[in-house]
Scaffold this motif. Structure first.
Motif, PDB file in Angstrom:
ATOM      1  N   SER A   1       0.830  -1.205   0.000  1.00  0.00           N
ATOM      2  CA  SER A   1       0.000   0.000   0.000  1.00  0.00           C
ATOM      3  C   SER A   1       0.868   1.259   0.000  1.00  0.00           C
ATOM      4  O   SER A   1       0.607   2.208  -0.752  1.00  0.00           O
ATOM      5  N   GLY A   2       1.892   1.254   0.828  1.00  0.00           N
ATOM      6  CA  GLY A   2       2.793   2.401   0.881  1.00  0.00           C
ATOM      7  C   GLY A   2       3.500   2.637  -0.435  1.00  0.00           C
ATOM      8  O   GLY A   2       3.654   3.785  -0.885  1.00  0.00           O
TER       9      GLY A   2
ATOM     10  N   ILE B   1       1.929   6.766  -6.840  1.00  0.00           N
ATOM     11  CA  ILE B   1       0.888   7.712  -7.236  1.00  0.00           C
ATOM     12  C   ILE B   1       1.385   9.140  -7.016  1.00  0.00           C
ATOM     13  O   ILE B   1       1.239  10.002  -7.886  1.00  0.00           O
ATOM     14  N   ALA B   2       1.995   9.382  -5.858  1.00  0.00           N
ATOM     15  CA  ALA B   2       2.504  10.719  -5.560  1.00  0.00           C
ATOM     16  C   ALA B   2       3.616  11.115  -6.532  1.00  0.00           C
ATOM     17  O   ALA B   2       3.671  12.255  -7.003  1.00  0.00           O
TER      18      ALA B   2
ATOM     19  N   GLY C   1       3.347  14.212  -9.218  1.00  0.00           N
ATOM     20  CA  GLY C   1       4.277  15.339  -9.159  1.00  0.00           C
ATOM     21  C   GLY C   1       5.192  15.429 -10.355  1.00  0.00           C
ATOM     22  O   GLY C   1       5.905  16.407 -10.525  1.00  0.00           O
ATOM     23  N   GLY C   2       5.159  14.424 -11.227  1.00  0.00           N
ATOM     24  CA  GLY C   2       6.101  14.374 -12.338  1.00  0.00           C
ATOM     25  C   GLY C   2       5.639  15.059 -13.605  1.00  0.00           C
ATOM     26  O   GLY C   2       6.347  15.048 -14.594  1.00  0.00           O
ATOM     27  N   GLY C   3       4.478  15.619 -13.624  1.00  0.00           N
ATOM     28  CA  GLY C   3       3.991  16.265 -14.836  1.00  0.00           C
ATOM     29  C   GLY C   3       3.534  15.241 -15.858  1.00  0.00           C
ATOM     30  O   GLY C   3       3.082  14.162 -15.523  1.00  0.00           O
ATOM     31  N   SER C   4       3.653  15.562 -17.103  1.00  0.00           N
ATOM     32  CA  SER C   4       3.205  14.700 -18.186  1.00  0.00           C
ATOM     33  C   SER C   4       4.413  14.004 -18.819  1.00  0.00           C
ATOM     34  O   SER C   4       5.147  14.625 -19.585  1.00  0.00           O
ATOM     35  N   PRO C   5       4.636  12.719 -18.500  1.00  0.00           N
ATOM     36  CA  PRO C   5       5.806  12.035 -19.032  1.00  0.00           C
ATOM     37  C   PRO C   5       5.644  11.702 -20.508  1.00  0.00           C
ATOM     38  O   PRO C   5       4.540  11.533 -20.999  1.00  0.00           O
ATOM     39  N   GLY C   6       6.779  11.607 -21.203  1.00  0.00           N
ATOM     40  CA  GLY C   6       6.763  11.162 -22.585  1.00  0.00           C
ATOM     41  C   GLY C   6       6.532   9.667 -22.630  1.00  0.00           C
ATOM     42  O   GLY C   6       6.512   8.983 -21.603  1.00  0.00           O
ATOM     43  N   GLU C   7       6.356   9.139 -23.837  1.00  0.00           N
ATOM     44  CA  GLU C   7       6.051   7.710 -23.982  1.00  0.00           C
ATOM     45  C   GLU C   7       7.174   6.834 -23.425  1.00  0.00           C
ATOM     46  O   GLU C   7       6.912   5.888 -22.704  1.00  0.00           O
ATOM     47  N   ARG C   8       8.404   7.172 -23.726  1.00  0.00           N
ATOM     48  CA  ARG C   8       9.541   6.377 -23.243  1.00  0.00           C
ATOM     49  C   ARG C   8       9.627   6.436 -21.710  1.00  0.00           C
ATOM     50  O   ARG C   8       9.837   5.440 -21.049  1.00  0.00           O
TER      51      ARG C   8
END
Length: 89
Positions: A48-49, A55-56, A60-67
């Protein structure tokens, strides 16, 4: 993406709850199973942790690229395998 995380988090939360119910049952009826139940509860909380951390991190990572998204998926599959296998065992 939030629906995917919810679909993952709900069963993990249920696993934590059920493992705690098993532990309480073992405590009162089958104390010889208590060490195994404690390991299951610990592994469920660990899982769970880790899911919550993932998720966090994703939020917080923004929108990642496909790779980057593929790398992230491989990483979390690997990281979640250990506690999940502990619960299954």
């Amino acid at each position: 993406m939030s629906q995917i995380w919810q679909d993952l988090l709900s069963p993990v939360d249920a696993l934590v709850a059920y493992s705690e119910i098993l532990r309480e049952g073992a405590r009162s009826r089958t104390p010889h199973l208590l060490p195994d139940c404690e390991r299951i509860v610990s592994a469920a909380h660990n899982l769970s942790g880790q899911v919550e951390q993932l998720i966090a991190a994703q939020a917080g990572g923004g929108s990642p690229g496909e790779r980057q998204a593929q790398s992230f998926e491989q990483e979390w599959r690997h990281d979640l395998r250990t506690p999940l296998n502990a619960v299954k065992g």
